[in-house]
Design a protein around this motif. Structure first.
Motif, PDB file in Angstrom:
ATOM      1  N   LEU A  13       0.848  -1.063  -0.105  1.00 19.69           N
ATOM      2  CA  LEU A  13       0.128  -0.010   0.070  1.00 19.69           C
ATOM      3  C   LEU A  13       0.978   1.323   0.004  1.00 19.69           C
ATOM      4  O   LEU A  13       0.598   2.106  -0.762  1.00 19.69           O
ATOM      5  CB  LEU A  13      -0.875  -0.116   1.366  1.00 19.69           C
ATOM      6  CG  LEU A  13      -2.141   1.166   1.297  1.00 19.69           C
ATOM      7  CD1 LEU A  13      -2.710   1.419   0.049  1.00 19.69           C
ATOM      8  CD2 LEU A  13      -2.742   1.019   2.814  1.00 19.69           C
ATOM      9  N   HIS A  14       1.881   1.298   0.820  1.00 18.91           N
ATOM     10  CA  HIS A  14       2.887   2.409   0.827  1.00 18.91           C
ATOM     11  C   HIS A  14       3.497   2.610  -0.558  1.00 18.91           C
ATOM     12  O   HIS A  14       3.529   3.839  -0.870  1.00 18.91           O
ATOM     13  CB  HIS A  14       3.764   2.080   1.965  1.00 18.91           C
ATOM     14  CG  HIS A  14       4.577   3.123   2.254  1.00 18.91           C
ATOM     15  ND1 HIS A  14       5.827   3.580   1.645  1.00 18.91           N
ATOM     16  CD2 HIS A  14       4.493   4.131   3.143  1.00 18.91           C
ATOM     17  CE1 HIS A  14       6.653   4.605   2.003  1.00 18.91           C
ATOM     18  NE2 HIS A  14       5.735   4.984   3.010  1.00 18.91           N
ATOM     19  N   ALA A  15       3.866   1.485  -0.972  1.00 17.14           N
ATOM     20  CA  ALA A  15       4.436   1.607  -2.393  1.00 17.14           C
ATOM     21  C   ALA A  15       3.674   2.261  -3.407  1.00 17.14           C
ATOM     22  O   ALA A  15       4.088   2.674  -4.310  1.00 17.14           O
ATOM     23  CB  ALA A  15       5.206   0.505  -2.708  1.00 17.14           C
ATOM     24  N   GLY A  16       2.492   1.664  -3.426  1.00 21.30           N
ATOM     25  CA  GLY A  16       1.332   2.104  -4.604  1.00 21.30           C
ATOM     26  C   GLY A  16       1.339   3.587  -4.301  1.00 21.30           C
ATOM     27  O   GLY A  16       1.085   4.448  -5.252  1.00 21.30           O
ATOM     28  N   LEU A  17       0.853   4.186  -3.072  1.00 25.23           N
ATOM     29  CA  LEU A  17       0.733   5.660  -2.632  1.00 25.23           C
ATOM     30  C   LEU A  17       1.965   6.285  -3.165  1.00 25.23           C
ATOM     31  O   LEU A  17       1.579   7.313  -3.895  1.00 25.23           O
ATOM     32  CB  LEU A  17       0.282   5.791  -1.396  1.00 25.23           C
ATOM     33  CG  LEU A  17      -1.105   5.346  -0.725  1.00 25.23           C
ATOM     34  CD1 LEU A  17      -1.072   5.150   0.643  1.00 25.23           C
ATOM     35  CD2 LEU A  17      -2.234   6.036  -1.387  1.00 25.23           C
ATOM     36  N   LEU A  18       3.068   5.968  -2.846  1.00 25.81           N
ATOM     37  CA  LEU A  18       4.306   6.643  -3.402  1.00 25.81           C
ATOM     38  C   LEU A  18       4.368   6.744  -5.114  1.00 25.81           C
ATOM     39  O   LEU A  18       4.479   7.992  -5.345  1.00 25.81           O
ATOM     40  CB  LEU A  18       5.857   5.944  -3.141  1.00 25.81           C
ATOM     41  CG  LEU A  18       6.213   6.385  -1.658  1.00 25.81           C
ATOM     42  CD1 LEU A  18       7.352   5.298  -1.403  1.00 25.81           C
ATOM     43  CD2 LEU A  18       6.451   7.652  -1.175  1.00 25.81           C
ATOM     44  N   ALA A  19       3.935   5.698  -5.536  1.00 29.92           N
ATOM     45  CA  ALA A  19       3.888   5.701  -7.230  1.00 29.92           C
ATOM     46  C   ALA A  19       2.939   6.392  -7.604  1.00 29.92           C
ATOM     47  O   ALA A  19       3.154   6.996  -8.648  1.00 29.92           O
ATOM     48  CB  ALA A  19       3.914   4.296  -7.510  1.00 29.92           C
ATOM     49  N   TYR A  22       1.594  10.328  -3.689  1.00 24.12           N
ATOM     50  CA  TYR A  22       1.377  10.731  -2.367  1.00 24.12           C
ATOM     51  C   TYR A  22       2.542  10.573  -1.649  1.00 24.12           C
ATOM     52  O   TYR A  22       3.615   9.865  -1.777  1.00 24.12           O
ATOM     53  CB  TYR A  22      -0.003  10.019  -1.746  1.00 24.12           C
ATOM     54  CG  TYR A  22      -1.250  10.339  -2.452  1.00 24.12           C
ATOM     55  CD1 TYR A  22      -1.792  11.317  -2.099  1.00 24.12           C
ATOM     56  CD2 TYR A  22      -1.317   9.572  -3.715  1.00 24.12           C
ATOM     57  CE1 TYR A  22      -2.975  11.540  -2.880  1.00 24.12           C
ATOM     58  CE2 TYR A  22      -2.535   9.650  -4.262  1.00 24.12           C
ATOM     59  CZ  TYR A  22      -3.348  10.759  -3.854  1.00 24.12           C
ATOM     60  OH  TYR A  22      -4.544  11.040  -4.595  1.00 24.12           O
ATOM     61  N   LYS A  23       2.359  11.264  -0.376  1.00 25.45           N
ATOM     62  CA  LYS A  23       3.570  11.074   0.875  1.00 25.45           C
ATOM     63  C   LYS A  23       3.192  10.528   1.885  1.00 25.45           C
ATOM     64  O   LYS A  23       2.873  11.055   2.984  1.00 25.45           O
ATOM     65  CB  LYS A  23       4.117  12.497   1.206  1.00 25.45           C
ATOM     66  CG  LYS A  23       4.804  13.178  -0.039  1.00 25.45           C
ATOM     67  CD  LYS A  23       5.274  14.649   0.248  1.00 25.45           C
ATOM     68  CE  LYS A  23       5.933  15.122  -0.831  1.00 25.45           C
ATOM     69  NZ  LYS A  23       6.197  16.499  -0.660  1.00 25.45           N
ATOM     70  N   PRO A  24       3.073   8.977   1.831  1.00 28.93           N
ATOM     71  CA  PRO A  24       2.384   8.096   2.903  1.00 28.93           C
ATOM     72  C   PRO A  24       3.234   8.162   4.096  1.00 28.93           C
ATOM     73  O   PRO A  24       4.493   8.276   3.874  1.00 28.93           O
ATOM     74  CB  PRO A  24       2.166   6.821   2.283  1.00 28.93           C
ATOM     75  CG  PRO A  24       3.259   6.639   1.162  1.00 28.93           C
ATOM     76  CD  PRO A  24       3.452   8.069   0.706  1.00 28.93           C
ATOM     77  N   GLN A  25       2.512   8.040   5.159  1.00 26.76           N
ATOM     78  CA  GLN A  25       3.149   7.778   6.541  1.00 26.76           C
ATOM     79  C   GLN A  25       2.687   6.697   7.327  1.00 26.76           C
ATOM     80  O   GLN A  25       1.443   6.532   7.164  1.00 26.76           O
ATOM     81  CB  GLN A  25       3.218   9.097   7.244  1.00 26.76           C
ATOM     82  CG  GLN A  25       3.831  10.437   6.687  1.00 26.76           C
ATOM     83  CD  GLN A  25       3.475  11.563   7.550  1.00 26.76           C
ATOM     84  OE1 GLN A  25       2.329  11.780   7.890  1.00 26.76           O
ATOM     85  NE2 GLN A  25       4.390  12.528   7.754  1.00 26.76           N
ATOM     86  N   PHE A  34      -1.347   1.674  10.377  1.00 28.62           N
ATOM     87  CA  PHE A  34      -2.276   2.540   9.261  1.00 28.62           C
ATOM     88  C   PHE A  34      -1.329   3.348   8.269  1.00 28.62           C
ATOM     89  O   PHE A  34      -0.084   3.694   8.829  1.00 28.62           O
ATOM     90  CB  PHE A  34      -3.017   3.580   9.621  1.00 28.62           C
ATOM     91  CG  PHE A  34      -4.427   2.846  10.675  1.00 28.62           C
ATOM     92  CD1 PHE A  34      -5.577   2.637  10.054  1.00 28.62           C
ATOM     93  CD2 PHE A  34      -4.249   2.608  11.887  1.00 28.62           C
ATOM     94  CE1 PHE A  34      -6.524   2.171  10.724  1.00 28.62           C
ATOM     95  CE2 PHE A  34      -5.035   1.935  12.647  1.00 28.62           C
ATOM     96  CZ  PHE A  34      -6.401   1.838  12.184  1.00 28.62           C
ATOM     97  N   VAL A  35      -1.588   3.495   7.033  1.00 32.70           N
ATOM     98  CA  VAL A  35      -0.806   4.077   6.321  1.00 32.70           C
ATOM     99  C   VAL A  35      -1.583   5.437   6.105  1.00 32.70           C
ATOM    100  O   VAL A  35      -2.649   5.460   5.437  1.00 32.70           O
ATOM    101  CB  VAL A  35      -0.600   3.601   4.764  1.00 32.70           C
ATOM    102  CG1 VAL A  35       0.383   4.393   4.038  1.00 32.70           C
ATOM    103  CG2 VAL A  35       0.271   2.348   5.240  1.00 32.70           C
ATOM    104  N   ALA A  36      -1.052   6.714   6.070  1.00 33.10           N
ATOM    105  CA  ALA A  36      -2.091   7.868   5.956  1.00 33.10           C
ATOM    106  C   ALA A  36      -1.111   8.881   5.246  1.00 33.10           C
ATOM    107  O   ALA A  36      -0.004   8.839   4.701  1.00 33.10           O
ATOM    108  CB  ALA A  36      -1.904   8.488   7.508  1.00 33.10           C
TER     109      ALA A  36
END
Length: 127
Positions: A13-19, A22-25, A34-36
């Motif tokens: 999920l984190h990698a997909g949001l970066l791609a 987005y800047k996930p935390q 959670f990934v926000a």
């Protein structure tokens, strides 16, 4: 020799949001991990508003989608099923499963789901 391992769960999920730009935390709360990320509402009466969205990815993501989104600030949703969030007092949980997940098991597919949910918001104050 290094082989690429497929990503699963929160890492995927984190990698997909970066791609997706987005800047996930990562956030740890009483309800788990959670990934926000900041999300700009794209359509509807709240277009242009920036909110925080937190998603909880199951260990087998992308096979299973994240649970419904955690949203801050609390906006309410005209279709109801809005609950307290384990992420914090300024957050709410929208019980809205990704209805088309079988057709597109990707972060972009889930972002389309979010776009649909936020487009449904009205100008009414949730309080």
């Amino acid at each position: 020799m290094t082989t690429d391992q497929p990503l699963w769960g929160p890492a995927a999920l984190h990698a997909g949001l970066l791609a997706a730009g987005y800047k996930p935390q990562h956030i740890t709360a009483s309800g788990g991990e959670f990934v926000a990320f900041d999300y700009i509402v794209e359509t509807g009466l709240r277009a242009g508003t920036t909110v925080r969205v937190a998603l909880q990815a199951p260990a087998d993501f992308p096979v299973t989608p994240p649970t419904g989104p955690q949203v801050s600030p609390r906006l309410g949703h005209p279709d109801g099923a809005v609950h307290a969030s384990p992420v914090g007092d300024d957050w709410e949980y929208w019980s809205r499963p990704a209805s088309n997940w079988a057709a597109d098991r990707s972060v972009r597919g889930y972002l389309r789901h979010l776009r649909t949910l936020f487009a449904q918001l009205t100008a009414e104050d949730p309080s």
